[in-house]
Design a protein around this motif. Structure first.
Motif, short mmCIF file in Angstrom:
data_model
loop_
_atom_site.label_atom_id
_atom_site.label_comp_id
_atom_site.label_asym_id
_atom_site.label_seq_id
_atom_site.Cartn_x
_atom_site.Cartn_y
_atom_site.Cartn_z
N LYS A 185 17.58 -14.20 -5.08
CA LYS A 185 17.62 -13.24 -3.98
C LYS A 185 19.06 -12.92 -3.59
N ALA B 69 19.92 -8.73 1.68
CA ALA B 69 19.27 -7.46 2.01
C ALA B 69 18.38 -6.92 0.88
N GLU B 70 18.00 -7.79 -0.03
CA GLU B 70 17.06 -7.41 -1.08
C GLU B 70 15.90 -8.40 -1.10
N GLY B 71 14.81 -8.00 -1.75
CA GLY B 71 13.72 -8.93 -1.91
C GLY B 71 14.00 -9.89 -3.07
#
Lengths: 112, 113
Positions: A38, A41-43
């Motif tokens: 991860k 700010a991303e999955g």
């Protein structure tokens, strides 16, 4: 009741060296294990997985080892690259249940 | 073209309000999920739908209600928001067996003030 534990919140390695991320679990019903990566700010993105009938799975620079008797798995990254710097989550599942149980993650920093 | 998209990305709202988070996947997957990442960074399953049918409903306050109008969409509605609902909510989808891994959305950071 944390069924999946990642006891190292962070790890720092030099570029080119091996990174070893560890994960322990307590639930004997878990039979599939996955690693996710991860970025902020991303999955999470799927990295590699292993079934409980195997003890090793390899995909390029990434290898996952499973020790069922110790209820322990590890992710090896060789060689480590600066782009590998991210948070790595270990996850596990039981047969027939599509939900994953996640660990709390290990932040890997690869120094150039 | 984003595979699993969630909106909004950020949501700041006052206690007591009702809000919704939307999720759409264009991967043709049969199963969709909502996960909550709490302050200790654990990702915990909340709900799962398979072909619009609820298959997992963890111990979640009934103020949280998922809705799946079709297999490509899974929305999360939250009533009477509380401070403790502040977290990052992730939507995900999978083609079926867990071994293929999930595809996650980029998350919705909910802040309740």
């Amino acid at each position: 009741d944390q069924q999946v534990k990642q006891n190292s919140p962070s790890l720092s390695v030099q570029e080119g060296r091996i990174s070893i991320l560890n994960c322990d679990y307590t639930n004997s019903m878990f039979d599939y294990f996955l690693w996710y990566k991860k970025y902020p700010a991303e999955g999470p993105t799927f990295l590699i997985s292993i079934s409980s009938i195997k003890d090793k799975n390899e995909d390029g620079r990434f290898t996952v080892f499973l020790n069922k008797s110790a209820k322990h798995l590890s992710l090896h990254i060789v060689p480590s690259q600066p782009g590998d710097s991210a948070v790595y989550f270990c996850a596990a599942s039981e047969t027939g249940r599509r939900a994953l149980t996640f660990g709390s993650g290990t932040r890997l920093q690869v120094q150039p | 073209d984003t595979a699993v998209s969630q909106t909004p990305k950020y949501l700041v709202t006052q206690m007591g309000n009702d809000k919704s988070i939307k999720c759409e996947q264009n991967l043709g997957h049969d199963t969709m999920y909502w996960y909550k990442q709490d302050s200790k960074k654990f990702l915990k399953i909340m709900f799962s739908y398979n072909n619009k049918e609820l298959i997992i409903n963890e111990t979640v306050p009934n103020r949280f209600s998922p809705k799946s109008p079709d297999k490509a969409h899974l929305n999360l509605h939250i009533n009477s928001l509380e401070l403790g609902d502040s977290a990052v909510y992730f939507c995900a989808s999978s083609p079926g067996p867990v071994g293929y891994g999930y595809t996650f959305g980029s998350g919705t950071r909910l802040t309740v003030v």
